[in-house]
Design a protein around this motif. Structure first.
Motif, mmCIF file in Angstrom:
data_model
loop_
_atom_site.group_PDB
_atom_site.id
_atom_site.type_symbol
_atom_site.label_atom_id
_atom_site.label_comp_id
_atom_site.label_asym_id
_atom_site.label_seq_id
_atom_site.Cartn_x
_atom_site.Cartn_y
_atom_site.Cartn_z
ATOM 1 N N UNK A 95 -69.529 -51.690 -60.832
ATOM 2 C CA UNK A 95 -69.756 -51.381 -62.247
ATOM 3 C C UNK A 95 -68.682 -50.390 -62.687
ATOM 4 N N UNK A 96 -67.733 -50.825 -63.518
ATOM 5 C CA UNK A 96 -66.632 -49.939 -63.919
ATOM 6 C C UNK A 96 -67.078 -48.626 -64.563
ATOM 7 N N UNK A 97 -68.149 -48.622 -65.363
ATOM 8 C CA UNK A 97 -68.606 -47.372 -65.980
ATOM 9 C C UNK A 97 -69.011 -46.342 -64.936
ATOM 10 N N UNK A 98 -69.587 -46.803 -63.852
ATOM 11 C CA UNK A 98 -69.985 -45.890 -62.772
ATOM 12 C C UNK A 98 -68.738 -45.318 -62.095
ATOM 13 N N UNK A 99 -67.725 -46.160 -61.873
ATOM 14 C CA UNK A 99 -66.481 -45.691 -61.244
ATOM 15 C C UNK A 99 -65.811 -44.629 -62.098
ATOM 16 N N UNK A 100 -65.671 -44.887 -63.401
ATOM 17 C CA UNK A 100 -65.025 -43.915 -64.283
ATOM 18 C C UNK A 100 -65.846 -42.646 -64.387
ATOM 19 N N UNK A 101 -67.150 -42.786 -64.512
ATOM 20 C CA UNK A 101 -68.012 -41.604 -64.613
ATOM 21 C C UNK A 101 -67.926 -40.758 -63.357
ATOM 22 N N UNK A 102 -67.920 -41.401 -62.200
ATOM 23 C CA UNK A 102 -67.815 -40.676 -60.938
ATOM 24 C C UNK A 102 -66.495 -39.918 -60.853
ATOM 25 N N UNK A 103 -65.417 -40.584 -61.181
ATOM 26 C CA UNK A 103 -64.105 -39.923 -61.149
ATOM 27 C C UNK A 103 -64.048 -38.773 -62.155
ATOM 28 N N UNK A 104 -64.576 -38.991 -63.344
ATOM 29 C CA UNK A 104 -64.574 -37.979 -64.401
ATOM 30 C C UNK A 104 -65.363 -36.740 -63.965
ATOM 31 N N UNK A 105 -66.563 -36.947 -63.440
ATOM 32 C CA UNK A 105 -67.391 -35.820 -62.996
ATOM 33 C C UNK A 105 -66.742 -35.109 -61.808
ATOM 34 N N UNK A 106 -66.188 -35.869 -60.866
ATOM 35 C CA UNK A 106 -65.485 -35.242 -59.737
ATOM 36 C C UNK A 106 -64.356 -34.343 -60.230
ATOM 37 N N UNK A 107 -63.642 -34.781 -61.247
ATOM 38 C CA UNK A 107 -62.546 -33.967 -61.780
ATOM 39 C C UNK A 107 -63.075 -32.711 -62.458
ATOM 40 N N UNK A 108 -64.168 -32.825 -63.201
ATOM 41 C CA UNK A 108 -64.761 -31.634 -63.806
ATOM 42 C C UNK A 108 -65.134 -30.619 -62.722
ATOM 43 N N UNK A 109 -65.732 -31.098 -61.641
ATOM 44 C CA UNK A 109 -66.129 -30.207 -60.542
ATOM 45 C C UNK A 109 -64.897 -29.582 -59.903
ATOM 46 N N UNK A 110 -63.850 -30.374 -59.678
ATOM 47 C CA UNK A 110 -62.608 -29.811 -59.119
ATOM 48 C C UNK A 110 -62.029 -28.730 -60.024
ATOM 49 N N UNK A 111 -62.272 -28.870 -61.317
ATOM 50 C CA UNK A 111 -61.759 -27.890 -62.286
ATOM 51 C C UNK A 111 -62.703 -26.694 -62.445
ATOM 52 N N UNK A 112 -63.808 -26.675 -61.706
ATOM 53 C CA UNK A 112 -64.687 -25.517 -61.727
ATOM 54 C C UNK A 112 -65.966 -25.655 -62.526
ATOM 55 N N UNK A 113 -66.222 -26.812 -63.106
ATOM 56 C CA UNK A 113 -67.480 -27.019 -63.831
ATOM 57 C C UNK A 113 -68.531 -27.423 -62.800
#
Length: 179
Positions: free
Chosen positions: A15-33
């Motif tokens: 499911x592409x929406x899950x892939x993008x959401x996962x990557x997006x959230x992972x990046x937020x966490x890497x940025x300190x959120x």
């Protein structure tokens, strides 16, 4: 960063929406959120699932709280951000849910408190058709109160996932300039 780069691609996701959401959230966490206030709904389910996955992968680092009232979620996130000096993220579904965040967005801006608002809008083809609880979410908040806005395009092999990662990074950078 203490977090490894994302292995997520659209090609490995069912499911592409899950892939993008996962990557997006992972990046937020890497940025300190690391603090998320989620107002569950059908449109933001991929984001909610990605946040849940992140809380399991980063136990004790990433926290998510389900809040059934968007206005309450906005002010809880504002309080967290005010106390910690870094942005919390509010995640909502589409439609009128977004409008309930307006008071906390105004207060965040007026007081210089970093805050991320992540809303799940309807697909482009389902916008502006008069459906129940649909509002124009694009730039719903005045530019007076928002430092940056982005209507992220839907997942596609024609649009690199790095666009979503870049958007996440840019949003956190600008939010942190407030704090």
């Amino acid at each position: 960063s203490i977090f490894p780069p994302s292995p997520v691609t659209l090609q490995i996701a069912s499911i592409p929406n899950v892939a993008w959401s996962t990557a997006f959230i992972e990046e937020l966490v890497r940025c300190g959120v690391t603090q998320f206030y989620i107002c569950p709904g059908s449109r933001n389910t991929p984001l909610t699932a990605a946040i849940y996955k992140s809380t399991r992968s980063n136990t004790g680092v990433v926290r998510a709280i389900s809040v059934h009232d968007e206005r309450g979620a906005g002010f809880r996130a504002l309080g967290y951000s005010r106390q910690n000096g870094r942005p919390a993220a509010i995640v909502t579904s589409s439609g009128t849910a977004v409008a309930n965040l307006y008071p906390s967005v105004v207060e965040s801006s007026s007081d210089g408190v970093p805050l991320l608002v992540i809303t799940a809008d309807r697909p482009y083809e389902n916008r502006d058709n008069g459906s129940n609880q649909s509002v124009d979410q694009v730039k719903i908040f005045s530019s007076t109160y928002v430092r940056w806005f982005r209507d992220i395009p839907p997942p596609s092999d024609d649009v690199p996932v790095s666009l979503a990662l870049s958007d996440a990074n840019h949003a956190v950078t600008l939010a942190n300039q407030l704090g």
